[in-house]
Design a protein around this motif. Structure first.
Motif, mmCIF file in Angstrom:
data_model
loop_
_atom_site.group_PDB
_atom_site.id
_atom_site.type_symbol
_atom_site.label_atom_id
_atom_site.label_comp_id
_atom_site.label_asym_id
_atom_site.label_seq_id
_atom_site.Cartn_x
_atom_site.Cartn_y
_atom_site.Cartn_z
ATOM 1 N N TYR A 11 -97.638 -111.949 64.601
ATOM 2 C CA TYR A 11 -97.378 -112.571 65.936
ATOM 3 C C TYR A 11 -96.458 -111.750 66.856
ATOM 4 O O TYR A 11 -95.306 -111.870 66.417
ATOM 5 C CB TYR A 11 -97.020 -113.907 66.143
ATOM 6 N N ARG A 12 -96.664 -111.031 67.696
ATOM 7 C CA ARG A 12 -95.778 -109.950 68.403
ATOM 8 C C ARG A 12 -95.167 -109.081 67.247
ATOM 9 O O ARG A 12 -95.833 -108.409 66.572
ATOM 10 C CB ARG A 12 -94.826 -110.648 69.233
ATOM 11 N N ARG A 13 -93.771 -109.405 67.166
ATOM 12 C CA ARG A 13 -93.020 -108.488 66.076
ATOM 13 C C ARG A 13 -92.937 -109.219 64.761
ATOM 14 O O ARG A 13 -92.225 -108.701 63.818
ATOM 15 C CB ARG A 13 -91.810 -108.154 66.514
ATOM 16 N N ARG A 14 -93.518 -110.337 64.413
ATOM 17 C CA ARG A 14 -93.226 -111.204 63.206
ATOM 18 C C ARG A 14 -94.674 -111.122 62.388
ATOM 19 O O ARG A 14 -95.449 -111.615 62.742
ATOM 20 C CB ARG A 14 -92.982 -112.581 63.735
ATOM 21 N N PRO A 15 -94.351 -110.327 61.537
ATOM 22 C CA PRO A 15 -95.569 -110.032 60.484
ATOM 23 C C PRO A 15 -95.872 -111.279 59.670
ATOM 24 O O PRO A 15 -94.906 -111.910 59.277
ATOM 25 C CB PRO A 15 -95.124 -108.930 59.676
ATOM 26 N N VAL A 16 -97.224 -111.554 59.550
ATOM 27 C CA VAL A 16 -97.445 -112.818 58.791
ATOM 28 C C VAL A 16 -98.412 -112.340 57.558
ATOM 29 O O VAL A 16 -98.089 -112.692 56.526
ATOM 30 C CB VAL A 16 -98.472 -113.665 59.602
ATOM 31 N N PHE A 17 -99.354 -111.446 57.715
ATOM 32 C CA PHE A 17 -99.965 -110.874 56.511
ATOM 33 C C PHE A 17 -99.943 -109.370 56.608
ATOM 34 O O PHE A 17 -99.954 -108.712 57.486
ATOM 35 C CB PHE A 17 -101.491 -111.115 56.651
ATOM 36 N N ILE A 198 -102.492 -120.359 46.414
ATOM 37 C CA ILE A 198 -101.122 -120.725 47.000
ATOM 38 C C ILE A 198 -100.643 -119.544 47.633
ATOM 39 O O ILE A 198 -100.877 -118.422 47.254
ATOM 40 C CB ILE A 198 -100.250 -120.904 45.820
ATOM 41 N N LEU A 199 -100.054 -119.720 49.033
ATOM 42 C CA LEU A 199 -99.908 -118.981 49.897
ATOM 43 C C LEU A 199 -98.468 -118.970 50.254
ATOM 44 O O LEU A 199 -98.025 -120.165 50.554
ATOM 45 C CB LEU A 199 -100.664 -119.296 51.195
ATOM 46 N N GLU A 200 -97.650 -118.009 50.137
ATOM 47 C CA GLU A 200 -96.103 -118.249 50.441
ATOM 48 C C GLU A 200 -95.481 -117.008 51.135
ATOM 49 O O GLU A 200 -96.026 -115.769 50.756
ATOM 50 C CB GLU A 200 -95.558 -118.216 49.127
ATOM 51 N N GLU A 201 -95.038 -117.099 52.369
ATOM 52 C CA GLU A 201 -94.825 -115.845 53.265
ATOM 53 C C GLU A 201 -95.659 -114.897 53.441
ATOM 54 O O GLU A 201 -95.471 -113.947 53.345
ATOM 55 C CB GLU A 201 -93.300 -115.310 52.334
ATOM 56 N N GLY A 202 -96.852 -115.354 53.710
ATOM 57 C CA GLY A 202 -98.094 -114.494 53.967
ATOM 58 C C GLY A 202 -98.519 -113.810 52.939
ATOM 59 O O GLY A 202 -99.555 -112.967 53.095
ATOM 60 N N LYS A 203 -98.339 -114.095 51.880
ATOM 61 C CA LYS A 203 -98.851 -113.477 50.334
ATOM 62 C C LYS A 203 -99.526 -114.623 49.449
ATOM 63 O O LYS A 203 -99.225 -115.773 49.477
ATOM 64 C CB LYS A 203 -97.889 -112.657 49.725
ATOM 65 N N ILE A 204 -100.691 -114.061 48.895
ATOM 66 C CA ILE A 204 -101.368 -114.960 48.007
ATOM 67 C C ILE A 204 -100.342 -115.023 46.753
ATOM 68 O O ILE A 204 -100.476 -113.690 45.821
ATOM 69 C CB ILE A 204 -102.728 -114.381 47.845
ATOM 70 N N LEU A 205 -99.935 -115.993 46.406
ATOM 71 C CA LEU A 205 -98.931 -115.910 45.088
ATOM 72 C C LEU A 205 -99.846 -116.216 43.891
ATOM 73 O O LEU A 205 -99.524 -115.987 42.639
ATOM 74 C CB LEU A 205 -97.767 -116.987 45.322
#
Length: 276
Positions: A11-17, A198-205
């Motif tokens: 989202y704009r400059r905020r990476p999610v994945f 389980i998803l955490e901070e855009g990563k699959i843990l």
């Protein structure tokens, strides 16, 4: 059914994945767990084609979701967390919506509304928020779309309605359907899902089937301090220590999703090592 490879989204400059990979198979109910703001809704919207990856690929039934082709749109139904139903009679709304889904079944819709005890007369806006959500879930299931994406579907439902939801979803699955349910209310999915992601901070843990979790991990109450000290995860309870241990003897135990979720967030590398 759905393959996600090297997904990058911001989202704009905020990476999610940044390089997410995931596969979803038919005949399965997936529980997508994670805290609020960790990317669960964003992932569902990318699969639905509402958002567009900056990099990577999403393949759903051989379609690219972002192209929004009619043949793809007829194959999935998205139940968003936030929604606004029109101020029209329920029956008229179903007349408007059902032609978009070739496998829609009116009898099934009526069955689900009875199970949910939803009044089917009057306007949609006369229903409570929880009743409106149950109408939307009933429509989603009655479309018989192969892919159902449900974002926090139990929000706004009371305890009895949550129990109804689990029963209805379990009964609606067949070997050609895939259901992906996102939630931060972990207990709501117990005894329902086949796979945990389980998803955490855009990563699959963590991404494993419930059967494999039961095979590799032992969930039990323990009064032995040494056993608790060896546990992969331990929590105090009124009857002793609730623990997760390596299932070295192949014992039967029922996975506790809430405990597993906490254990993965706190010590994901150690938990995942048992599934290598």
């Amino acid at each position: 059914m759905v393959t996600i490879h090297n997904l990058h989204f911001s989202y704009r400059r905020r990476p999610v994945f940044t390089g997410l990979d995931l596969e979803l198979q038919p005949g399965q109910i997936y529980g997508l767990l994670g805290r609020n703001g960790t990317g669960k809704s964003t992932l569902l919207r990318n699969i639905a084609g509402f958002l567009f990856p900056q990099k990577g690929e999403i393949d759903a039934f051989g379609f690219t979701p972002g192209k929004r082709q009619p043949a793809f749109l007829a194959k999935y139904f998205h139940v968003p967390e936030d929604f606004q139903l029109p101020d029209v009679p329920l029956a008229r709304w179903i007349q408007y919506m059902s032609p978009f889904y070739p496998d829609f079944n009116q009898g099934q819709f009526e069955h689900y509304t009875r199970e949910f005890t939803i009044p089917t007369f009057g306007h949609l806006q006369e229903l409570s928020y929880g009743q409106q959500k149950k109408v939307l879930i009933s429509l989603a299931l009655a479309t018989n779309a192969p892919l159902l994406l449900m974002d926090e579907p139990t929000n706004g439902l009371d305890i009895h309605s949550k129990s109804q939801f689990r029963k209805i979803i379990a009964g609606a699955l067949d070997d050609r359907k895939c259901i992906l349910i996102s939630t931060h209310q972990v207990k709501d999915l117990e005894n329902l899902i086949d796979n945990v992601t389980i998803l955490e901070e855009g990563k699959i843990l963590f991404h494993q089937s419930m059967n494999r979790i039961a095979e590799k991990l032992l969930f039990k109450l323990s009064v032995d301090p040494d056993e608790a000290a060896r546990a992969l995860h331990a929590e105090s309870s009124l009857k002793g220590q609730a623990v997760i241990l390596p299932n070295l003897e192949g014992e039967d135990s029922r996975p506790d999703l809430e405990m597993l979720y906490k254990a993965v967030l706190l010590n994901g590398k150690t938990i995942n090592a048992f599934f290598s």
